[in-house]
Motif scaffolding. Structure first.
Motif, short mmCIF file in Angstrom:
data_model
loop_
_atom_site.label_atom_id
_atom_site.label_comp_id
_atom_site.label_asym_id
_atom_site.label_seq_id
_atom_site.Cartn_x
_atom_site.Cartn_y
_atom_site.Cartn_z
N GLU A 1 -64.93 4.63 89.48
CA GLU A 1 -65.14 3.98 88.18
C GLU A 1 -64.01 2.99 87.89
OE1 GLU A 1 -67.73 4.14 86.45
OE2 GLU A 1 -68.77 5.87 87.31
N ALA A 2 -62.78 3.36 88.24
CA ALA A 2 -61.65 2.46 88.01
C ALA A 2 -61.78 1.20 88.85
CB ALA A 2 -60.34 3.18 88.33
N LEU A 3 -62.23 1.35 90.10
CA LEU A 3 -62.39 0.19 90.97
C LEU A 3 -63.48 -0.75 90.46
CD1 LEU A 3 -61.96 1.98 94.41
CD2 LEU A 3 -60.48 0.17 93.51
N VAL A 4 -64.57 -0.18 89.98
CA VAL A 4 -65.64 -1.02 89.41
C VAL A 4 -65.09 -1.81 88.23
CG1 VAL A 4 -67.81 -0.97 88.13
CG2 VAL A 4 -67.57 0.40 90.21
N ALA A 5 -64.36 -1.13 87.35
CA ALA A 5 -63.82 -1.81 86.17
C ALA A 5 -62.82 -2.89 86.58
CB ALA A 5 -63.14 -0.79 85.25
N GLY A 6 -61.97 -2.57 87.56
CA GLY A 6 -60.97 -3.53 88.00
C GLY A 6 -61.58 -4.76 88.64
N LEU A 7 -62.61 -4.56 89.45
CA LEU A 7 -63.26 -5.69 90.11
C LEU A 7 -64.07 -6.52 89.11
CD1 LEU A 7 -64.33 -4.01 93.47
CD2 LEU A 7 -62.78 -5.96 93.22
N GLN A 8 -64.72 -5.85 88.16
CA GLN A 8 -65.48 -6.59 87.15
C GLN A 8 -64.56 -7.48 86.33
OE1 GLN A 8 -67.54 -3.36 85.16
NE2 GLN A 8 -69.49 -3.91 86.12
N GLU A 9 -63.38 -7.00 86.03
CA GLU A 9 -62.44 -7.79 85.24
C GLU A 9 -61.86 -8.95 86.04
OE1 GLU A 9 -58.31 -7.16 82.67
OE2 GLU A 9 -59.45 -5.43 83.40
N SER A 10 -61.68 -8.74 87.37
CA SER A 10 -60.99 -9.76 88.17
C SER A 10 -61.95 -10.80 88.76
CB SER A 10 -60.20 -9.11 89.30
OG SER A 10 -61.06 -8.42 90.20
N VAL A 11 -63.16 -10.39 89.18
CA VAL A 11 -64.06 -11.34 89.82
C VAL A 11 -65.35 -11.56 89.04
CG1 VAL A 11 -63.16 -10.82 92.11
CG2 VAL A 11 -65.18 -9.58 91.29
#
Length: 423
Positions: free
Chosen positions: A340-350
């Motif tokens: 879940e953290a990776l999804v949130a991090g990638l959504q915010e960055s890319v």
């Protein structure tokens, strides 16, 4: 072989209390036939030896028809070494095949519960386990595929033995490779060890489009992500491969365990027929795939090992269901939070991601039960926009930063929740 303690709470309080009683029953009842077992392994009597060793120690070698997971701990009153095996059939051991010695006055073995069997060595005093290993090459000439479990015990003081029995160092091993289950690393106890696994390599290039290879693109991204993690200062990064070479799925997981990984990230950029799939996706392990596309990807990834001449069919013991259910009691929710953290991090960055950015499937590379492991499809080379992103240094830098931010956030949350999990 190194040994690390794991929390015996995995077994539950009732199992702890039952351990002594079960061992006593086995000692009293004598050898039992492994009725109802599918006999994953059986004992090879001629190659098994128990003897008193020089220097007051004990040497024990148990030959099995194939490697299986096992675990060990001490018990007191009387002092004993207990070895539990994942389904070993002891019925082939004739009476007297393993004779007691002066230092091991009694030896019993038999069925413990469905899927597990137990061997108990009663000791004449206090002994420490000096070494334990399962060698899959020692018996190759006479018994292809066999494994030799070798234990060495040395005398110790009664106080140390009692302490080890009171807080057993129960170590899990699987298929000849030690698989200790470490407690989660707390944020602040040192850099988080992140193993980066660029998919494919060597004779297995992965997906190919317009002159680009998945194996090369993922190696490039893994190096860039490694640099970003090191710049952050809170991480140690390890790559399963740093050149264009083939690494089997089993070896990738083994490298992660050797590095004492806190997190395992497998990096891919696959291609699916039709080019419909697009956007980054984060996968966790599941017996049932999220959808047909996820199942197809898992099949493609695993088939790469078979095509390269590495047959994974004999490695099931590494992920025996009982071990998974024990280890993943703690690891699964931590892995879900990581995803879940990776999804949130990638959504915010890319920004743009797959329409279902969080999915699950049976990827073999994610099957280490003791390490939070996820597979990141950064994009699909079968999609023109994704391929353009994957070959754009600025987009990759943003994706790397999103992953670093996600790992940092997850590590903080994981450390905060660790005391609650340990209660």
């Amino acid at each position: 072989m190194g040994r690390q303690a794991i929390d015996m709470k995995v077994f539950g309080a009732l199992q702890k209390l039952a351990a002594v009683a079960l061992a006593a029953l086995l000692l009293a009842a004598g050898p039992a036939r492994a009725e109802g077992f599918s006999a994953l392994a059986h004992v090879l009597p001629g190659a098994s030896v128990l003897e008193d060793a020089a220097g007051g120690g004990i040497a024990f070698s148990l030959a099995l028809s194939q490697p299986v997971p096992y675990r060990m701990h001490h018990l007191t009153e009387p002092p004993r070494l207990v070895i539990d095996f994942r389904e070993v059939d002891f019925s082939a051991l004739p009476p007297g095949a393993l004779r007691p010695t002066a230092r091991v006055p009694a030896l019993r073995f038999g069925a413990l519960q469905p899927g597990w069997s137990r061997m108990v060595l009663e000791l004449d005093g206090a002994y420490a386990l000096q070494s334990a290993g399962m060698d899959t090459a020692a018996l190759m000439a006479r018994h292809p595929g066999a494994a030799l479990l070798t234990l060495r015990l040395t005398p110790t003081d009664a106080e140390s033995f009692a302490a080890s029995a009171a807080a057993p160092e129960d170590v899990l091993f699987g298929g000849g490779q030690a698989s200790p289950l470490p407690a989660p690393r707390l944020r602040g106890e040192g850099p988080l060890i992140v193993v980066l696994d660029p998919g494919h390599g060597g004779i297995d290039p992965g997906a190919e489009r317009d002159g680009y290879r998945e194996s090369e693109l993922m190696l490039t991204f893994a190096r860039e992500l490694e640099e970003a993690l090191l710049r952050d200062g809170g991480f140690t990064a390890v790559l399963t491969r740093d050149e264009d070479v083939f690494v089997s799925l089993e070896a990738r997981v083994r490298q992660a365990r050797k590095a004492s990984a806190d997190v395992f990230l497998s990096l891919h950029a696959d291609a699916l027929p039709g080019g419909g799939a697009a956007g980054a996706t984060v996968y966790t392990l599941a017996e049932e795939a999220t959808d047909a596309a996820a199942a197809a990807l898992a099949e493609r990834h695993d088939r790469a090992d078979l095509l390269a001449g590495v047959d994974l069919s004999a490695q099931d013991d590494l992920i025996a269901n009982v071990l998974i259910s024990m280890a993943r009691t703690e690891t699964t929710p931590r892995t879900d939070q990581l995803a879940e953290a990776l999804v949130a991090g990638l959504q915010e960055s890319v920004g743009r991601m797959h329409r279902k950015p969080r999915q699950a499937a049976g990827f073999s590379v994610l099957k280490a039960p003791d390490i939070p492991s996820v597979l990141i499809e950064l994009g699909f080379m079968s999609n023109a926009q994704d391929l353009a992103n994957l070959t754009d240094a600025e987009w990759r830098a943003a994706a790397a930063q999103g992953i670093v931010s996600a790992l940092r956030a997850w590590a903080d949350e994981d450390a905060a929740e660790a005391p609650l999990r340990r209660r």
